[in-house]
Scaffold this motif. Structure first.
Motif, PDB file in Angstrom:
ATOM      1  N   MET A  19       0.758  -1.112   0.116  1.00 30.47           N
ATOM      2  CA  MET A  19       0.092  -0.098  -0.148  1.00 30.47           C
ATOM      3  C   MET A  19       0.963   1.192   0.017  1.00 30.47           C
ATOM      4  O   MET A  19       0.204   2.280  -0.443  1.00 30.47           O
ATOM      5  CB  MET A  19      -0.836  -0.068   1.160  1.00 30.47           C
TER       6      MET A  19
ATOM      7  N   LYS B 115       3.461   1.600  -1.811  1.00 32.02           N
ATOM      8  CA  LYS B 115       3.850   1.949  -3.251  1.00 32.02           C
ATOM      9  C   LYS B 115       2.912   2.828  -4.146  1.00 32.02           C
ATOM     10  O   LYS B 115       1.746   2.784  -3.844  1.00 32.02           O
ATOM     11  CB  LYS B 115       3.950   0.570  -4.033  1.00 32.02           C
TER      12      LYS B 115
ATOM     13  N   ALA C  34       0.256   4.133  -6.275  1.00 37.51           N
ATOM     14  CA  ALA C  34      -0.815   3.586  -6.959  1.00 37.51           C
ATOM     15  C   ALA C  34      -0.611   3.260  -8.266  1.00 37.51           C
ATOM     16  O   ALA C  34      -0.853   2.057  -8.986  1.00 37.51           O
ATOM     17  CB  ALA C  34      -2.000   4.432  -6.865  1.00 37.51           C
TER      18      ALA C  34
ATOM     19  N   ARG D 269       1.319  -0.127  -8.425  1.00 36.11           N
ATOM     20  CA  ARG D 269       0.933  -1.481  -7.735  1.00 36.11           C
ATOM     21  C   ARG D 269       0.736  -2.720  -8.625  1.00 36.11           C
ATOM     22  O   ARG D 269       0.796  -3.751  -7.997  1.00 36.11           O
ATOM     23  CB  ARG D 269      -0.379  -1.034  -6.957  1.00 36.11           C
ATOM     24  N   HIS D 270       0.161  -2.410  -9.666  1.00 31.83           N
ATOM     25  CA  HIS D 270       0.008  -3.745 -10.888  1.00 31.83           C
ATOM     26  C   HIS D 270       1.043  -4.381 -10.963  1.00 31.83           C
ATOM     27  O   HIS D 270       1.125  -5.538 -11.639  1.00 31.83           O
ATOM     28  CB  HIS D 270      -0.532  -3.089 -12.181  1.00 31.83           C
TER      29      HIS D 270
ATOM     30  N   GLU E 147      -5.311  -5.973  -6.953  1.00 28.79           N
ATOM     31  CA  GLU E 147      -6.588  -5.824  -6.620  1.00 28.79           C
ATOM     32  C   GLU E 147      -7.403  -6.332  -5.198  1.00 28.79           C
ATOM     33  O   GLU E 147      -7.947  -5.929  -4.401  1.00 28.79           O
ATOM     34  CB  GLU E 147      -7.574  -6.182  -7.794  1.00 28.79           C
TER      35      GLU E 147
ATOM     36  N   THR F 202      -5.538  -4.966  -2.475  1.00 28.05           N
ATOM     37  CA  THR F 202      -6.303  -3.632  -1.907  1.00 28.05           C
ATOM     38  C   THR F 202      -7.485  -3.796  -1.206  1.00 28.05           C
ATOM     39  O   THR F 202      -7.698  -3.170  -0.299  1.00 28.05           O
ATOM     40  CB  THR F 202      -6.636  -2.765  -3.195  1.00 28.05           C
TER      41      THR F 202
END
Length: 90
Positions: free
Chosen positions: A50, A52, A54, A57-58, A78, A81
């Motif tokens: 979290m 990192k 946004a 993040r993928h 996902e 999150t």
């Protein structure tokens, strides 16, 4: 509806590893293997994820022992999150 979440226990103290995928132009490189960024508890790995940006993040995933039905062996961005939201809710 909300019964599953209320009855499902997630062990945030379980051992987990945060992995990152090599990237090119902010896209995962499918021809390369992911590598370990950090190791610790599921809670610590979720927190590290979290933190990192946004937009990147993928490129990350968390690997841990499965905890059906909410936690799978490899957690997608996902999924991480959603677990972070669940953790805050609890």
């Amino acid at each position: 509806m909300g019964g599953v979440v209320a009855e499902s226990k997630v062990d945030f103290g379980a051992l987990a590893v945060l992995h990152k995928w090599p990237s090119l132009a902010n896209q995962r490189r499918p021809d390369r293997a992911s590598y370990q960024v950090s190791e610790g508890t599921l809670d610590a790995c979720i927190s590290a994820f979290m933190e990192k940006p946004a937009a990147t993040r993928h490129l990350y995933e968390i690997r841990t022992a499965p905890q059906p039905p909410l936690v799978t062996e490899i957690l997608s961005p996902e999924h991480v999150t959603e677990l972070a939201r669940l953790r805050e809710f609890l």
